[in-house]
Design a protein around this motif. Structure first.
Motif, PDB file in Angstrom:
ATOM      1  N   ILE A 132      -4.920 -63.501  42.726  1.00 15.39           N
ATOM      2  CA  ILE A 132      -5.700 -64.243  43.721  1.00 15.39           C
ATOM      3  C   ILE A 132      -7.190 -64.098  43.412  1.00 15.39           C
ATOM      4  O   ILE A 132      -7.963 -65.052  43.525  1.00 15.39           O
ATOM      5  N   ARG A 135      -8.189 -66.457  40.743  1.00 17.22           N
ATOM      6  CA  ARG A 135      -8.180 -67.841  41.246  1.00 17.22           C
ATOM      7  C   ARG A 135      -9.547 -68.186  41.851  1.00 17.22           C
ATOM      8  O   ARG A 135     -10.067 -69.289  41.650  1.00 17.22           O
ATOM      9  N   ALA A 153       1.404 -71.381  43.280  1.00 14.39           N
ATOM     10  CA  ALA A 153       1.626 -69.951  43.493  1.00 14.39           C
ATOM     11  C   ALA A 153       3.060 -69.758  43.977  1.00 14.39           C
ATOM     12  O   ALA A 153       3.588 -70.591  44.712  1.00 14.39           O
ATOM     13  N   TYR A 175      -6.427 -68.339  51.243  1.00 14.27           N
ATOM     14  CA  TYR A 175      -6.414 -66.876  51.144  1.00 14.27           C
ATOM     15  C   TYR A 175      -7.464 -66.207  52.018  1.00 14.27           C
ATOM     16  O   TYR A 175      -7.590 -64.983  52.020  1.00 14.27           O
ATOM     17  N   GLY A 185      -0.647 -60.760  46.237  1.00 16.56           N
ATOM     18  CA  GLY A 185       0.257 -61.459  47.142  1.00 16.56           C
ATOM     19  C   GLY A 185       1.578 -60.715  47.256  1.00 16.56           C
ATOM     20  O   GLY A 185       1.799 -59.682  46.607  1.00 16.56           O
ATOM     21  N   VAL A 186       2.465 -61.252  48.079  1.00 14.36           N
ATOM     22  CA  VAL A 186       3.740 -60.580  48.327  1.00 14.36           C
ATOM     23  C   VAL A 186       4.699 -60.674  47.141  1.00 14.36           C
ATOM     24  O   VAL A 186       5.756 -60.053  47.151  1.00 14.36           O
ATOM     25  N   GLU A 187       4.311 -61.451  46.103  1.00  6.91           N
ATOM     26  CA  GLU A 187       5.167 -61.542  44.914  1.00  6.91           C
ATOM     27  C   GLU A 187       5.357 -60.183  44.239  1.00  6.91           C
ATOM     28  O   GLU A 187       6.317 -59.991  43.493  1.00  6.91           O
ATOM     29  N   MET A 236       1.241 -79.168  54.671  1.00  6.47           N
ATOM     30  CA  MET A 236       0.399 -78.709  55.767  1.00  6.47           C
ATOM     31  C   MET A 236      -1.048 -79.167  55.564  1.00  6.47           C
ATOM     32  O   MET A 236      -1.548 -79.143  54.435  1.00  6.47           O
ATOM     33  N   ASP A 237      -1.686 -79.535  56.653  1.00  4.14           N
ATOM     34  CA  ASP A 237      -3.118 -79.887  56.594  1.00  4.14           C
ATOM     35  C   ASP A 237      -3.953 -78.613  56.630  1.00  4.14           C
ATOM     36  O   ASP A 237      -3.847 -77.825  57.565  1.00  4.14           O
TER      37      ASP A 237
ATOM     38  N   LYS B   7       8.866 -70.338  62.688  1.00 10.00           N
ATOM     39  CA  LYS B   7       9.393 -70.137  61.331  1.00 10.00           C
ATOM     40  C   LYS B   7       8.563 -69.062  60.640  1.00 10.00           C
ATOM     41  O   LYS B   7       7.323 -69.129  60.644  1.00 10.00           O
ATOM     42  N   PHE B   9       8.058 -67.010  56.948  1.00  7.01           N
ATOM     43  CA  PHE B   9       8.374 -67.252  55.542  1.00  7.01           C
ATOM     44  C   PHE B   9       8.246 -66.006  54.669  1.00  7.01           C
ATOM     45  O   PHE B   9       7.474 -65.102  54.960  1.00  7.01           O
ATOM     46  N   VAL B  10       8.997 -66.052  53.600  1.00  8.18           N
ATOM     47  CA  VAL B  10       9.004 -65.034  52.551  1.00  8.18           C
ATOM     48  C   VAL B  10       9.245 -63.656  53.184  1.00  8.18           C
ATOM     49  O   VAL B  10      10.231 -63.486  53.899  1.00  8.18           O
ATOM     50  N   THR B  11       8.323 -62.729  52.997  1.00  4.49           N
ATOM     51  CA  THR B  11       8.553 -61.367  53.468  1.00  4.49           C
ATOM     52  C   THR B  11       8.496 -61.246  54.987  1.00  4.49           C
ATOM     53  O   THR B  11       8.873 -60.220  55.539  1.00  4.49           O
ATOM     54  N   LYS B  46      -1.080 -64.335  56.591  1.00  5.51           N
ATOM     55  CA  LYS B  46      -2.242 -64.932  55.941  1.00  5.51           C
ATOM     56  C   LYS B  46      -2.513 -66.345  56.434  1.00  5.51           C
ATOM     57  O   LYS B  46      -3.645 -66.738  56.675  1.00  5.51           O
ATOM     58  N   LEU B  47      -1.476 -67.131  56.594  1.00  3.89           N
ATOM     59  CA  LEU B  47      -1.644 -68.537  56.975  1.00  3.89           C
ATOM     60  C   LEU B  47      -0.865 -68.845  58.244  1.00  3.89           C
ATOM     61  O   LEU B  47       0.288 -68.420  58.389  1.00  3.89           O
ATOM     62  N   PHE B  49       0.279 -72.085  60.579  1.00  4.99           N
ATOM     63  CA  PHE B  49       0.358 -73.538  60.741  1.00  4.99           C
ATOM     64  C   PHE B  49       1.006 -73.867  62.079  1.00  4.99           C
ATOM     65  O   PHE B  49       2.065 -73.333  62.411  1.00  4.99           O
ATOM     66  N   GLY B  52       2.146 -78.411  61.619  1.00 10.13           N
ATOM     67  CA  GLY B  52       1.730 -78.904  60.308  1.00 10.13           C
ATOM     68  C   GLY B  52       0.246 -78.843  60.025  1.00 10.13           C
ATOM     69  O   GLY B  52      -0.217 -79.360  59.009  1.00 10.13           O
ATOM     70  N   LYS B  53      -0.519 -78.185  60.904  1.00  5.08           N
ATOM     71  CA  LYS B  53      -1.961 -78.072  60.669  1.00  5.08           C
ATOM     72  C   LYS B  53      -2.384 -76.614  60.747  1.00  5.08           C
ATOM     73  O   LYS B  53      -1.906 -75.861  61.592  1.00  5.08           O
ATOM     74  N   LYS B  54      -3.314 -76.268  59.853  1.00  5.81           N
ATOM     75  CA  LYS B  54      -3.788 -74.878  59.818  1.00  5.81           C
ATOM     76  C   LYS B  54      -4.542 -74.542  61.103  1.00  5.81           C
ATOM     77  O   LYS B  54      -5.372 -75.331  61.569  1.00  5.81           O
ATOM     78  N   PHE B  70       2.801 -67.448  57.296  1.00  3.72           N
ATOM     79  CA  PHE B  70       2.989 -67.138  55.873  1.00  3.72           C
ATOM     80  C   PHE B  70       2.231 -65.887  55.472  1.00  3.72           C
ATOM     81  O   PHE B  70       1.099 -65.677  55.902  1.00  3.72           O
ATOM     82  N   PRO B  71       2.814 -65.107  54.579  1.00  5.86           N
ATOM     83  CA  PRO B  71       2.075 -64.025  53.939  1.00  5.86           C
ATOM     84  C   PRO B  71       1.274 -64.605  52.759  1.00  5.86           C
ATOM     85  O   PRO B  71       1.470 -65.778  52.414  1.00  5.86           O
ATOM     86  N   PRO B  72       0.390 -63.821  52.157  1.00  6.13           N
ATOM     87  CA  PRO B  72      -0.292 -64.322  50.957  1.00  6.13           C
ATOM     88  C   PRO B  72       0.678 -64.448  49.781  1.00  6.13           C
ATOM     89  O   PRO B  72       1.423 -63.520  49.490  1.00  6.13           O
ATOM     90  N   VAL B  73       0.672 -65.609  49.143  1.00  9.37           N
ATOM     91  CA  VAL B  73       1.538 -65.870  47.983  1.00  9.37           C
ATOM     92  C   VAL B  73       0.634 -66.150  46.791  1.00  9.37           C
ATOM     93  O   VAL B  73      -0.178 -67.077  46.840  1.00  9.37           O
ATOM     94  N   GLY B  74       0.739 -65.359  45.743  1.00  4.13           N
ATOM     95  CA  GLY B  74      -0.203 -65.531  44.635  1.00  4.13           C
ATOM     96  C   GLY B  74       0.404 -65.418  43.258  1.00  4.13           C
ATOM     97  O   GLY B  74      -0.308 -65.396  42.252  1.00  4.13           O
TER      98      GLY B  74
END
Lengths: 239, 76
Positions: A132, A135, A153, A175, A185-187, A236-237, B7, B9-11, B46-47, B49, B52-54, B70-74
């Protein structure tokens, strides 16, 4: 067919691109310059697709060499290539597919000292990085060079794609404000699964073409999010 | 009380409550409070929504809102 394929006419090689792409568009791709930064799970597949679709000039950059843990998902990795530079493998693969593509490759990591120089002549930069922090550095350089970024990502079976133009806020919207050092990130906990990497790379390649051809709907200030356990696909917007 | 669709997501999916498709919460609940009530460590989100909007954490949830966290995905 073999070696003679390299001298093929554009109409032959790209016959099955028509008429999804017009001959005019195919020629535009042939003069386009794309830089792929990061040649792992995303970047390897991006190279494959951009070479096949007919991007004329590719610059491929990664400082890493293959290791065994790459084999689960990285298209360019092979058992015999453990220890081999990813950038060189990418060049070999691209030219094996399409010898008409002009390839430059750099076995190096990018930071403030070399980013601008490497991307400045590109039409599009493909962000296939796994950091990140890098980036954000890429976005700064791409803004200076006025070049759009197509960013992907992944983590586990989830992925996200966005396209960032030079005037956009970009990664900050995803981010948060850039800190001194961005956390990973969680990856780092989920790993990455092959089909998710290939899937997100495909979306990135599609975005790249749309930007180059000024066609279709571009994910500008939008984040496409996919999660494959639940078949979630949303746009998503961000603003 | 209002109902929302949540919803994760991920972790974050491990924190998904029962009835997440139609979750009852008190009127006036912010996203920040929702994250706390569901038991997600706040630094993992991290995110956000909404429909559908932040949005940010101070957003006050409304009836029938669709909420995605959402968590951070990188990874690459």
């Amino acid at each position: 067919m073999g070696a003679s394929m390299g001298t093929s006419k554009i109409e032959e090689r790209y016959d099955r691109n028509f008429n999804t792409l017009s001959l005019e568009e195919q020629k535009t791709l042939g003069t386009s310059k794309v830089v792929v930064i990061g040649l792992g799970g995303l970047g390897g597949s991006v190279c494959e697709m951009l070479a096949r679709v007919g991007i004329g000039h590719l610059t491929l950059i990664d400082g890493d060499v293959f290791e065994a843990s790459n084999l689960n998902r990285q298209l360019l990795s092979e058992e015999r290539l453990i220890g081999f530079p990813k950038a060189q493998a990418a060049k070999n693969r691209v030219n094996a597919i399409n010898s008409e593509v002009k390839v430059r490759y750099f076995i190096e990591y990018l930071d403030e000292s070399n980013l601008y120089e490497r991307i400045k002549d590109a039409d599009v930069v493909m962000d296939c990085l796994d950091s990140i922090d890098t980036r954000f550095k890429l976005q700064k350089s791409a803004q200076q060079a006025s070049i759009p970024i197509v960013s992907g990502a992944i983590a586990g079976v989830a992925g996200q794609v966005t396209t960032i133009f030079p005037d956009d806020k970009g990664y900050e919207l995803i981010y948060g404000k850039k800190g001194r050092k961005q956390p990973k990130g969680v990856e780092t906990r989920t790993g990455n699964i092959a089909y998710c990497a290939f899937f997100v790379a495909a979306l990135q390649s599609s975005e790249c073409l749309k930007v180059l051809l000024d066609r279709g709907d571009i994910l500008r200030n939008k984040l496409l999010i996919a999660e494959l356990w639940t078949n979630t696909f949303d746009i998503m917007d961000l603003v | 009380m209002i109902k929302i669709e949540l919803k994760l997501f991920v972790t974050l999916s491990r924190y998904l409550p029962d009835n997440s498709g139609s979750l009852e919460i008190p009127e006036g609940t912010t996203v920040e409070k929702l994250i706390f009530d569901v038991g997600i460590p706040k630094e993992l989100v991290k995110l956000i929504f909404i429909n559908g909007k932040k949005q940010n954490r101070s957003y006050q949830l409304k009836n029938n809102d669709r909420v995605g966290l959402f968590p951070p995905v990188g990874g690459g």
